[in-house]
Structures are given as structure tokens and as C-alpha cells.
Write a protein that holds these residues in place. Sequence first.
Motif, PDB file in Angstrom:
ATOM      1  N   ASN A 128       0.822  -1.210   0.000  1.00  0.00           N
ATOM      2  CA  ASN A 128       0.000   0.000   0.000  1.00  0.00           C
ATOM      3  C   ASN A 128       0.856   1.260   0.000  1.00  0.00           C
ATOM      4  N   ASN A 129       2.066   1.145   0.553  1.00  0.00           N
ATOM      5  CA  ASN A 129       2.980   2.286   0.510  1.00  0.00           C
ATOM      6  C   ASN A 129       3.884   2.125  -0.706  1.00  0.00           C
ATOM      7  N   MET A 130       3.570   2.890  -1.758  1.00  0.00           N
ATOM      8  CA  MET A 130       4.342   2.850  -2.994  1.00  0.00           C
ATOM      9  C   MET A 130       5.263   4.062  -3.092  1.00  0.00           C
ATOM     10  N   GLY A 131       5.775   4.499  -1.954  1.00  0.00           N
ATOM     11  CA  GLY A 131       6.753   5.579  -1.931  1.00  0.00           C
ATOM     12  C   GLY A 131       8.128   5.039  -2.262  1.00  0.00           C
ATOM     13  N   VAL A 132       8.771   5.611  -3.278  1.00  0.00           N
ATOM     14  CA  VAL A 132      10.086   5.155  -3.725  1.00  0.00           C
ATOM     15  C   VAL A 132      11.085   6.294  -3.555  1.00  0.00           C
ATOM     16  N   PRO A 133      11.953   6.228  -2.539  1.00  0.00           N
ATOM     17  CA  PRO A 133      12.934   7.290  -2.333  1.00  0.00           C
ATOM     18  C   PRO A 133      13.748   7.556  -3.597  1.00  0.00           C
ATOM     19  N   GLY A 134      13.877   8.829  -3.932  1.00  0.00           N
ATOM     20  CA  GLY A 134      14.648   9.227  -5.105  1.00  0.00           C
ATOM     21  C   GLY A 134      13.849   9.357  -6.382  1.00  0.00           C
ATOM     22  N   ALA A 135      12.604   8.897  -6.386  1.00  0.00           N
ATOM     23  CA  ALA A 135      11.809   8.906  -7.615  1.00  0.00           C
ATOM     24  C   ALA A 135      11.404  10.321  -8.002  1.00  0.00           C
ATOM     25  N   LYS A 136      11.525  10.606  -9.292  1.00  0.00           N
ATOM     26  CA  LYS A 136      10.971  11.828  -9.870  1.00  0.00           C
ATOM     27  C   LYS A 136       9.623  11.483 -10.494  1.00  0.00           C
ATOM     28  N   SER A 137       8.922  12.486 -10.969  1.00  0.00           N
ATOM     29  CA  SER A 137       7.572  12.258 -11.497  1.00  0.00           C
ATOM     30  C   SER A 137       7.571  11.213 -12.602  1.00  0.00           C
ATOM     31  N   PRO A 152      11.887  19.364 -17.115  1.00  0.00           N
ATOM     32  CA  PRO A 152      11.223  20.426 -17.891  1.00  0.00           C
ATOM     33  C   PRO A 152       9.730  20.468 -17.615  1.00  0.00           C
ATOM     34  N   VAL A 153       9.148  21.630 -17.696  1.00  0.00           N
ATOM     35  CA  VAL A 153       7.708  21.772 -17.475  1.00  0.00           C
ATOM     36  C   VAL A 153       6.938  21.108 -18.604  1.00  0.00           C
ATOM     37  N   GLU A 154       7.331  21.389 -19.822  1.00  0.00           N
ATOM     38  CA  GLU A 154       6.638  20.847 -20.991  1.00  0.00           C
ATOM     39  C   GLU A 154       7.418  19.691 -21.594  1.00  0.00           C
ATOM     40  N   GLY A 155       6.732  18.900 -22.369  1.00  0.00           N
ATOM     41  CA  GLY A 155       7.348  17.742 -23.005  1.00  0.00           C
ATOM     42  C   GLY A 155       6.379  16.575 -22.992  1.00  0.00           C
ATOM     43  N   VAL A 178       4.741  12.806 -22.298  1.00  0.00           N
ATOM     44  CA  VAL A 178       4.540  12.014 -21.086  1.00  0.00           C
ATOM     45  C   VAL A 178       5.825  11.242 -20.783  1.00  0.00           C
ATOM     46  N   GLY A 179       6.288  11.329 -19.553  1.00  0.00           N
ATOM     47  CA  GLY A 179       7.542  10.683 -19.194  1.00  0.00           C
ATOM     48  C   GLY A 179       8.741  11.590 -19.374  1.00  0.00           C
ATOM     49  N   VAL A 180       8.493  12.812 -19.881  1.00  0.00           N
ATOM     50  CA  VAL A 180       9.571  13.791 -20.071  1.00  0.00           C
ATOM     51  C   VAL A 180       9.226  15.085 -19.340  1.00  0.00           C
ATOM     52  N   GLY A 181       8.143  15.734 -19.779  1.00  0.00           N
ATOM     53  CA  GLY A 181       7.723  16.987 -19.164  1.00  0.00           C
ATOM     54  C   GLY A 181       6.835  16.763 -17.958  1.00  0.00           C
ATOM     55  N   PHE A 182       6.957  17.635 -16.968  1.00  0.00           N
ATOM     56  CA  PHE A 182       6.191  17.465 -15.726  1.00  0.00           C
ATOM     57  C   PHE A 182       4.697  17.591 -15.977  1.00  0.00           C
ATOM     58  N   SER A 183       4.280  18.536 -16.803  1.00  0.00           N
ATOM     59  CA  SER A 183       2.856  18.785 -17.021  1.00  0.00           C
ATOM     60  C   SER A 183       2.132  17.547 -17.552  1.00  0.00           C
ATOM     61  N   VAL A 216      11.227  29.342 -10.112  1.00  0.00           N
ATOM     62  CA  VAL A 216      10.382  29.348 -11.308  1.00  0.00           C
ATOM     63  C   VAL A 216       9.794  27.961 -11.555  1.00  0.00           C
ATOM     64  N   ALA A 217      10.637  26.924 -11.408  1.00  0.00           N
ATOM     65  CA  ALA A 217      10.174  25.555 -11.628  1.00  0.00           C
ATOM     66  C   ALA A 217       9.126  25.161 -10.590  1.00  0.00           C
ATOM     67  N   VAL A 218       9.374  25.475  -9.322  1.00  0.00           N
ATOM     68  CA  VAL A 218       8.430  25.122  -8.260  1.00  0.00           C
ATOM     69  C   VAL A 218       7.081  25.794  -8.510  1.00  0.00           C
ATOM     70  N   SER A 219       7.107  27.055  -8.884  1.00  0.00           N
ATOM     71  CA  SER A 219       5.864  27.769  -9.154  1.00  0.00           C
ATOM     72  C   SER A 219       5.086  27.121 -10.295  1.00  0.00           C
ATOM     73  N   ALA A 220       5.798  26.764 -11.362  1.00  0.00           N
ATOM     74  CA  ALA A 220       5.139  26.133 -12.512  1.00  0.00           C
ATOM     75  C   ALA A 220       4.581  24.764 -12.146  1.00  0.00           C
ATOM     76  N   PHE A 221       5.368  23.965 -11.433  1.00  0.00           N
ATOM     77  CA  PHE A 221       4.914  22.628 -11.032  1.00  0.00           C
ATOM     78  C   PHE A 221       3.691  22.723 -10.120  1.00  0.00           C
ATOM     79  N   ASN A 222       3.715  23.671  -9.183  1.00  0.00           N
ATOM     80  CA  ASN A 222       2.597  23.795  -8.253  1.00  0.00           C
ATOM     81  C   ASN A 222       1.323  24.268  -8.937  1.00  0.00           C
TER      82      ASN A 222
END
Length: 550
Positions: free
Chosen positions: A147-156, A228-231, A233-238, A446-452
Motif C-alpha cells: 500500500n505504501n508505494m513511496g520510492v525514495p529518489g523517484a521523480k515524477s 522540464p515543465v513541458e514535453g 509524457v515521461g519527459v515533461g512534468f505537465s 520558477v520551476a516550483v511555481s510552474a509545477f505547483n
Amino acid sequence: MKNIKYILLSAVSLTFFACNDIEDVDRVEAELMVDSPALVAGSADFSNFVAVGNSLTAGFTDNALFIASQENSLPNMLSQKFALIGGGEFTQPLMNDNFGGIAVGGNRILEPRLVFGGAGPVSLESIIGPVTVSTDLAFNNPTGPFNNMGVPGAKSFHLLAPGYGSLANLSLGLANPYFVRMTGATPNVSVLDLTLAQAPTFFSLWIGNNDVLGYALSGGDGTNPLTPVEGAVGVGFSATYATLIGALTANGAKGVVANIPNVTSIPHFTTVPFSPLSPANEAFGPQIPTLNGVFGQLNQVFAFLESQGVTGATDRQIVFSETAASAVVVKDESLTDLSAQIAAVLSASDTFPVFVQSFGLPAQAAPLVANLFGTIYGQARQATAEDLLVLPSSSIIGTVNTDSVAFLQSQGLSEALATQFSLEGITMPLADKWVLLPSEQEEIAVAVSAFNDIIAANASQAGLALVDVNSILSELATSGIATGDFILKSNLATGGAFSLDGVHPTARGYSFLANEFMKAIDVTYGSNFEASGSLLSPSDYPTNYAAGLQ
């Protein structure tokens, strides 16, 4: 100039004490007895809760994952409250010991946890001696589902990556050892695959921290770039975040998400002062006149270049105070590289050969030394209050950089002289990885603001609860936050909220965040964790784990 080794940063030394700034010795407890409403779930279904994320979900603390930290993980705390109103069993991929660290076939690849050593964080083994890390990817991985699928170090984007939990991919840098422990007989599935296979009725998603934190922890040196914000799926955060939310809610599951704090406010970046070089330090103070004599040559060059129209050249002058703490010397790659100009001005100086001879070198070595000055100090300056030094720099400042010594010896300098010009943060500018420059901090902001913005938009569209962790951590870093009998602050070790790695919360910090998650769930789904008096009591959770923890 004598060899300076291992300058102690007294300004970083910490005195450990329980975290509370409230004098409550004479406090009289008078609780008003009122009837609280019964706890209800509202429109949320907690029967199958799955938590998805990174180290903050896994329960990482003190730079490691271990049994006690997992038991005090944020989602495990939530699951205990969810169980009161229909929540089911919450299974975690528990480590094998309370040491932390991971091995593969008996060979350690991740180190045990940090502990408090009296003045600051130290390694566990420095206190209790050598330990055997018993969590071994080759022999004893636990059996899921988890149930806990937290993976230390994982990015989006790692949550979507096939093979991220394959032991075969580990040596290629394409897998995560913590996820290897979770994939079992299906090493090529993704984190999202394993999550969806459990058909969660309620989920938490806290991801994106590492998409900026990796860049920050590396001092913005480019080895761990911002996502990056854009890109695609699997590349850009959005696109990646939208895909995660779409998949998690496709079958009607409800959930809670959290946004990303501006990581520059956490103690990993606020503990080491920019001016830690004290004249009272016996290893440094006596050397100040000699150091100022050496840098006097360079400062004259900067003054000359300023007079020739090189704006800001004098801002790079380096002077160490004999009466107050001085700033370290850093390399600032945002500055124009003046290497060639420095070498040219020194080579043309009639007095520079005499300076070179004072080091026991022949006058003919002046062009060589001039070029070395240019190479070393072409983008150097002293740090200012606007610079953030990463926590590990505290053990580097004042030490001898052996790679620099080898290079300077290859250029013809003696070992002794090469050593004198290889003192980290003093005669050798601190490399980019040790310092977050103002320009790099702005990139992070800038990145944090865009991601949020992306997180908030997706949460709103899907009708999910949202926890504003960014605002919470900002408050911790300024005024602190009162909770129970304590005021939680972001100070390393003494603030109560952050563990010894300066990045991850303590168990008490996680309990406070768990309460914020429950409050957000109340607002969105009509549950009443807060109104029913069902929130956690942070005082029930520790701010540190003993070295002898079994």
C-alpha cells in the motif's frame, strides 16, 4: 603560508535540545470537556488506501529508510486513522533492520542512517561501530502488494518508467534499489502499474519534489537537471502529472495530493553560513595576513580591470578579516570568465616576478603562475548572504582538494605550494556543487511555481484534496508553527521538524504533515478528522532516533 587542514566550522556546530520554544513549566492544563462528533468518512472510501510518491511517502528520515522510520511514515499514520472509518490493512515494504542502507549480494550500495553526534549529524557507525546492512536486494526482498508505494529518489516520470525496479538495470543506472525491493516477480512493471493493480479506492500522491530537489542538492551544477515543465509524457512534468492523475482517478478513486515546497528554505541549504571562516580558528587565523598578501596581487588586477571598463571587477576582490568571520571563496559560473585578462595583466606586471620568487619559484615561472591565477580565479568571488551552501560543504571547507594538488603539481608547482593553493573555499574556490547561486535559486523558484500550478490545476479538475506544503514549509522557515506543546521550526536538529539530513521530516514532522493531509481531506470530502478530535498528537512522535535503536 602553512598548510591549513580541516578548518572546524564552529558556526555549524549544533547543540541538541528538545524542540520547543514555549516556556511551559508553570503552564496549567485546563481542558474544556465537550462532546465531539463521531468520526465520519464523508464521501471518501478509505477501504483500500494506496500512497504513491517518493522518499517523503516512504518515510525516509536521517538520510535513510529503516523499520522505525517506515512505521512512522506519513501514509502509515494516515492509514491508522483511516482504519477507524473503514480503512483496511496498510502494508509497507519494510526494511530488514533499523540501521538503514542497502546491500546487493553482501556488497553495500547505500549507507546506514545518520545519528546525532553531540554537535551535529554523524554516521551511525561512527557511534556504534561497524554494522552489517541486512537489507539485501539479492536475497531478501519482501513480497507485495504494498500500500505504501513511496520510492525514495523517484521523480515524477520515474513512476511511469518500466524496468525502474529491475535488479538487472541497477548497474546501468536505470533502476532504483528501493523499487527493486517492491517489484518481486515482475521487475519490469512501473510504480503506477503496481499501484493500479491494487484498485485503490483512495490514494495519496506526493510527487515532484525530486524533480527540483535533485538539481538543488547538486548545487545546480547540471549533473541532475530540473525536469522540464513541458514535453511528452515521461519527459515533461505537465503531461506526466496529468497522466498520473488521470490513471489514478479513472475508476472513480478519490484522493489527496500535495504540492512542492521551495526547497531552498529547508535546512540542507540554510544551515552552513556563507561566512564560516573565523579569525579565532587556530588553523585559519594566523594565515590571514599571508592570504591577504597573496590575494592582494589578484585584487590589484581586479582594480585595474575595473578602471579599464570591466564593470563589477572590483566586486570580485577577496579579503579575509582579522576581526570578524569571513566569507568563503566560491566559483560563480554566472560571472564573465576573466581568466585571460587576469593572466595578461599579471604577466605584464613588473612586480609579479618578484611575488613569484617569494614562493621559492624562479622569476621565469611568472607567466605560468599568472596563467594558473587566471584559471583558478577567472570566475571567483567571495560568497554573500544571497548564496546558499549545501549541508555537506561543512565538511569540505578548509580541507585540501587532492585533485587540485595533483593538477598544480603537474604544472610544475611543488607539493607544498600546490597544497597551499588547494584549500577548499579559501585558496581554491568552492565548486558549483557546493553552492546554490542566486541565479540557480531563481531557476528553482520558477520551476516550483510552474509545477505547483500544474498540481493545483489537476487537483481542482479531478476534485481532489490539495495540501499546500509549499506554504507550510515557508512558515516553518520563518515564524515556525505551533502544534501541541511545541513550536516546530526548520532548524537542523533543533527545530523538531527536519531530520538530520536537512531534507526529510522527523517522525514528529511527518505527524504534523499527516494532520494537514487530514484537514485537506475534511475540506474536500466532508470527513471530520479535525472536528472529531481525531488528529494525531505530534508530541507522541520522536524528533530523533537513538543510535542503539533495535
